[in-house]
Design an enzyme around this catalytic site. Sequence first.
Site, PDB file in Angstrom:
ATOM      1  CB  SER A 198      22.228  41.244  39.789  1.00 38.64           C
ATOM      2  OG  SER A 198      22.570  40.486  38.639  1.00 38.64           O
ATOM      3  CE1 TYR A 235      30.990  35.991  29.967  1.00 37.27           C
ATOM      4  CE2 TYR A 235      33.346  36.226  30.362  1.00 37.27           C
ATOM      5  CZ  TYR A 235      32.071  36.765  30.339  1.00 37.27           C
ATOM      6  OH  TYR A 235      31.878  38.079  30.694  1.00 37.27           O
ATOM      7  CE  LYS A 284      30.115  38.766  27.689  1.00 36.74           C
ATOM      8  NZ  LYS A 284      28.984  39.730  27.600  1.00 36.74           N
ATOM      9  CB  SER A 339      34.229  40.025  28.984  1.00 33.87           C
ATOM     10  OG  SER A 339      35.209  39.433  29.807  1.00 33.87           O
TER      11      SER A 339
END
Length: 273
Positions: free
Chosen positions: A12, A145, A149, A132
Amino acid sequence: MTGPILITGAGSGFGKEVALRLASAGHEVIAGVEIIAQVSAVRAAARERGAELRVEKLDVTDPGDRENAWSWEAEVLLNNAGVSEGGATADLPEERLRRQFEVNVFGTVLLTQGIARRMAARRSGRIVFMSSVAGLTVDPFTGAYAASKHAVEAFADALDQELAEFGVTVATINPGPFLTGFNDTMFETWKEWRDNPADRLFDYEYDPEPVHRRTVQVLLGEDRRYRHLLPAEMEPQARAQVDGQWDRQLNDGRRPALVQKAYDIAPGTPVGP
């Protein structure tokens, strides 16, 4: 290019679209998807575009899947697989915190190790990490998160230096809050927020096209920059936030503005006083 382009997390979002674009352009691509159920769906999407795309199950946390992937002799690797866990650092359940790092860090790095050694032996290859903007900065309720990262950024930087003499290049892609089926899991109710969109920190309607286009360029070696923060308009803001850490003072006991903004967003308001 002598070998295939391997893309993880291609079931995806960014990974799927980049895999389809490269395959449609005639490149040899292996789309790694987390679960078997995604294999047929991605193959069908490739047929719709008239593209020849090899789709393989590749859960980066599965040692057997990683070992299989090492034998595919990828010339280019896009580490795109990832998960996003939101929540206050003090509230995050242990199992969710561990899952965040198992996918984004440990599984990704362990997969990369085997592929990097083969690239070094051939003295050619390219490794790209889908990081990110959260790998460079951090906001409240995104600690898990962002931490994962930040770890990815550290490994990527080290790899870039360690593999240079072996003819292997490393780069990072740092998307902002694009909605791709990934970020909208973390912010799944954004369309129902009863706030003024003009007051938001980010534009949640961002078109992911710049990330698709730039990622393809990086994978094909057409873009030689190490870091790619997208959309480019976010770069000054991110630089200012990073630079601001040098003059940062201890908190004064008052709720920071970003935390207050999170509390003011409905319906997903965190619990609290």
